[in-house]
Design an enzyme around this catalytic site. Structure first.
Site, PDB file in Angstrom:
ATOM      1  N   HIS A  80       0.875  -1.186   0.000  1.00  0.00           N
ATOM      2  CA  HIS A  80       0.000   0.000   0.000  1.00  0.00           C
ATOM      3  C   HIS A  80       0.906   1.227   0.000  1.00  0.00           C
ATOM      4  O   HIS A  80       1.445   1.614   1.042  1.00  0.00           O
ATOM      5  CB  HIS A  80      -0.942  -0.008   1.205  1.00  0.00           C
ATOM      6  CG  HIS A  80      -1.903   1.147   1.218  1.00  0.00           C
ATOM      7  ND1 HIS A  80      -3.271   1.009   1.396  1.00  0.00           N
ATOM      8  CD2 HIS A  80      -1.709   2.486   1.077  1.00  0.00           C
ATOM      9  CE1 HIS A  80      -3.854   2.198   1.362  1.00  0.00           C
ATOM     10  NE2 HIS A  80      -2.926   3.115   1.183  1.00  0.00           N
ATOM     11  N   HIS A  82       1.810   5.141  -2.372  1.00  0.00           N
ATOM     12  CA  HIS A  82       1.274   6.171  -3.293  1.00  0.00           C
ATOM     13  C   HIS A  82       2.443   6.766  -4.070  1.00  0.00           C
ATOM     14  O   HIS A  82       2.887   7.881  -3.792  1.00  0.00           O
ATOM     15  CB  HIS A  82       0.540   7.264  -2.508  1.00  0.00           C
ATOM     16  CG  HIS A  82      -0.717   6.795  -1.849  1.00  0.00           C
ATOM     17  ND1 HIS A  82      -1.963   6.941  -2.425  1.00  0.00           N
ATOM     18  CD2 HIS A  82      -0.925   6.147  -0.682  1.00  0.00           C
ATOM     19  CE1 HIS A  82      -2.881   6.418  -1.626  1.00  0.00           C
ATOM     20  NE2 HIS A  82      -2.278   5.926  -0.557  1.00  0.00           N
ATOM     21  N   LYS A  85       2.156  10.333  -5.552  1.00  0.00           N
ATOM     22  CA  LYS A  85       2.208  11.515  -4.677  1.00  0.00           C
ATOM     23  C   LYS A  85       3.606  11.761  -4.110  1.00  0.00           C
ATOM     24  O   LYS A  85       3.889  12.850  -3.613  1.00  0.00           O
ATOM     25  CB  LYS A  85       1.269  11.342  -3.479  1.00  0.00           C
ATOM     26  CG  LYS A  85      -0.212  11.247  -3.804  1.00  0.00           C
ATOM     27  CD  LYS A  85      -1.018  11.183  -2.502  1.00  0.00           C
ATOM     28  CE  LYS A  85      -2.513  11.207  -2.746  1.00  0.00           C
ATOM     29  NZ  LYS A  85      -3.073   9.874  -3.027  1.00  0.00           N
ATOM     30  N   HIS A 231      -9.676   2.481   0.234  1.00  0.00           N
ATOM     31  CA  HIS A 231      -9.270   3.307   1.376  1.00  0.00           C
ATOM     32  C   HIS A 231     -10.488   3.453   2.295  1.00  0.00           C
ATOM     33  O   HIS A 231     -11.515   3.984   1.880  1.00  0.00           O
ATOM     34  CB  HIS A 231      -8.810   4.682   0.894  1.00  0.00           C
ATOM     35  CG  HIS A 231      -7.374   4.713   0.491  1.00  0.00           C
ATOM     36  ND1 HIS A 231      -6.911   4.074  -0.632  1.00  0.00           N
ATOM     37  CD2 HIS A 231      -6.287   5.286   1.086  1.00  0.00           C
ATOM     38  CE1 HIS A 231      -5.598   4.266  -0.713  1.00  0.00           C
ATOM     39  NE2 HIS A 231      -5.188   4.993   0.302  1.00  0.00           N
ATOM     40  N   GLU A 234     -10.586   6.171   7.327  1.00  0.00           N
ATOM     41  CA  GLU A 234      -9.340   6.788   7.787  1.00  0.00           C
ATOM     42  C   GLU A 234      -9.706   8.027   8.603  1.00  0.00           C
ATOM     43  O   GLU A 234      -9.517   9.170   8.180  1.00  0.00           O
ATOM     44  CB  GLU A 234      -8.459   7.146   6.577  1.00  0.00           C
ATOM     45  CG  GLU A 234      -7.016   7.411   6.962  1.00  0.00           C
ATOM     46  CD  GLU A 234      -6.104   7.634   5.760  1.00  0.00           C
ATOM     47  OE1 GLU A 234      -6.561   7.488   4.608  1.00  0.00           O
ATOM     48  OE2 GLU A 234      -4.928   7.974   5.988  1.00  0.00           O
ATOM     49  N   ASP A 331       2.462   3.311   2.918  1.00  0.00           N
ATOM     50  CA  ASP A 331       1.558   4.408   2.568  1.00  0.00           C
ATOM     51  C   ASP A 331       2.355   5.540   1.910  1.00  0.00           C
ATOM     52  O   ASP A 331       3.120   5.286   0.995  1.00  0.00           O
ATOM     53  CB  ASP A 331       0.763   4.897   3.779  1.00  0.00           C
ATOM     54  CG  ASP A 331      -0.631   5.401   3.396  1.00  0.00           C
ATOM     55  OD1 ASP A 331      -1.005   5.256   2.221  1.00  0.00           O
ATOM     56  OD2 ASP A 331      -1.350   5.913   4.272  1.00  0.00           O
ATOM     57  N   ASN A 332       2.255   6.758   2.410  1.00  0.00           N
ATOM     58  CA  ASN A 332       2.816   7.908   1.692  1.00  0.00           C
ATOM     59  C   ASN A 332       4.277   8.169   2.045  1.00  0.00           C
ATOM     60  O   ASN A 332       4.743   7.774   3.104  1.00  0.00           O
ATOM     61  CB  ASN A 332       1.992   9.144   2.011  1.00  0.00           C
ATOM     62  CG  ASN A 332       0.541   8.975   1.573  1.00  0.00           C
ATOM     63  OD1 ASN A 332      -0.185   8.182   2.150  1.00  0.00           O
ATOM     64  ND2 ASN A 332       0.158   9.682   0.534  1.00  0.00           N
TER      65      ASN A 332
HETATM   66 ZN    ZN Z   1      -3.191   5.158   1.119  1.00  0.00          ZN
END
Ligand code: ZN
Length: 437
Positions: A80, A82, A85, A231, A234, A331-332
């Site tokens: 997971h 991104h 981004k 998603h 959250e 994640d990010n």
């Molecule tokens: Zn995410």
């Protein structure tokens, strides 16, 4: 001749002797374990793991690298992320570190800057870091509001091809589910996903229309042979219960594809009996859950001038105990949703152990960045160490958990197909021309 773990012989065949392995990620070898760790000699031949033998028993014709009990892991799975981004922080940061601030900053940056060239350069930078850290499987969500879906998926397909011998890549279309009412856009999105061999995603939100939206999504996924990765919840709002609605929709539709839900933070804020019912339904529906401990700890329970009281993560242990497939992921990275990060699975693991209390005992913990995410991503051939599998391995000087978890393991050595790889990380200065100095 004996080599140290820092420089295994660059030979066609050799032995990594006196290694310590996380048993949960090892196939076809049983030996006494200590906190889930086993000792073994690994024979490497022609880029593959040729044998796993009791420690000290490697045959003499294999040049030996004595690891002196250092750990050997399979390359990691980070399912997971991104990548689209990543690394925009210098150009568009998050003014207050909140979820709302992140949404606004990313939206503005996407509209202003996300050309194919911009997305490609940042993606490549992220992949070089992940590769240097020892990751071999990555799933990324791609922001897919029109017209970005066409730009990002095309870049993704090119990048996946360029990287196919180094990192296996998967992509999920992330879009607001309300946009499904635009039938022209939605049909185009589905065709883009199909062409790229991707998954359908989305952000669920509490609304009377949610069950019917989920029915449309699952029916579309079924008709097009797509797996689903959403998603979910959250937020710290205990009233957010879309995870339960997803489980009910999967059961109602008899959906046969794989469904994954990321985040699921609010589950940890609900009354025990309500949460327990949701966990049972998630298990019954066969939904996999991915927790993003670093990003959730960063974004959740953040209010100005107030110290956070909650770690932000989902009911990871309760889900796992109910038989739900669970994993953690990055994640990010260096974007408004998470100001830090480098797609280093060792950092993710270390933080997950601390935030989610995956320790005492640590016996099975190594699964959360190896076998479990690989299985969730339908790649049960990856994230594990076994005879006949590629020698894609990460070697550590750390021998035990307390050594492994106390340092960043910057001196690790990564083998790909049995060869030592260059572990130098890309210089941030390379991004100056993309995101500003
Ligand atoms: Zn995410």
């Amino acid at each position: 001749m004996t080599y140290s773990f820092m420089s295994p012989p660059n030979a066609g065949r050799f032995a990594l002797s006196n290694a310590t392995l996380p048993a949960v990620a090892v196939e076809g070898y049983t030996a006494p374990t200590n906190e889930g760790l086993v000792r073994a000699d690994l024979l490497i031949a022609d880029g593959l793991v040729a044998a796993i033998l009791p420690p000290g028993s490697a045959p003499p014709e294999f040049p030996k690298s004595d690891l002196r009990d250092g750990m050997v892991w399979p390359c990691f799975a980070d399912v997971h992320t991104h990548l689209d981004k990543g690394h925009i922080w210098a150009r568009n940061s998050n003014p207050d570190g909140t979820f709302k601030g992140a949404l606004q900053a990313v939206g503005a940056d996407r509209e202003a800057n996300w050309s194919a060239d911009d997305v490609r350069k940042r993606m490549e930078f992220s992949l070089r870091s992940a590769y240097a850290h020892g990751t071999s499987l990555i799933r990324t969500h791609l922001d897919s509001v029109a017209p970005q879906h066409r730009i990002s998926f095309e870049v993704f397909s090119e990048v996946r091809e360029a990287w196919r011998d180094k990192i296996a890549l998967q992509a999920v279309a992330l879009f607001p589910m309300d946009d499904m009412v635009d039938e022209v856009y939605f049909a185009d999105l589905v065709s883009v996903i199909r062409r790229a061999g991707g998954l359908i995603g989305g952000v669920t939100k509490m609304a009377p229309s949610l069950p019917s939206q989920l029915d449309i999504l699952l029916r579309t996924a079924d008709k097009n042979g797509l797996d689903v990765d959403l998603h979910v919840d959250e937020t710290d709002d205990p009233g957010a219960g879309t995870l339960r609605a997803i489980a009910e929709a999967v059961l109602r539709n008899g959906f046969a594809g794989k469904v994954t839900a990321g985040h699921c933070c609010s589950l940890a804020r609900q009354d025990d009996c309500i949460a327990k019912r949701t966990v049972e339904l998630v298990a019954k529906a066969g939904i996999s859950i991915i927790s993003l401990p670093m990003c959730n700890a960063y974004l959740q329970d953040r209010y100005p001038g107030r110290t956070p009281r909650w770690r932000g993560v989902t009911l990871f242990k309760e889900l796992a105990a109910a038989g739900v497939a669970t994993a953690v992921a990055s994640d990010n990275t260096r974007d408004p949703f998470y100001a830090y990060g480098d797609l280093d699975a060792v950092e993710v693991f270390r933080e997950a152990v601390r935030i989610l209390h995956l320790d005492h005992p640590l016996d099975l913990a190594a699964r959360v960045v190896t076998t479990s995410p690989a299985d969730i991503a339908a790649r049960p051939d990856m994230g594990r160490l076994g005879v006949g599998r590629p020698a894609d391995l990460v070697l550590f000087s750390a021998r035990r958990w307390s050594e492994f978890l106390s340092r960043p393991q910057s001196d690790r050595v990564v083998l790909r197909r049995g060869k030592v790889t260059d572990r130098s990380l890309p210089d941030y200065r390379e991004l100056d021309s993309v995101v500003g100095a």
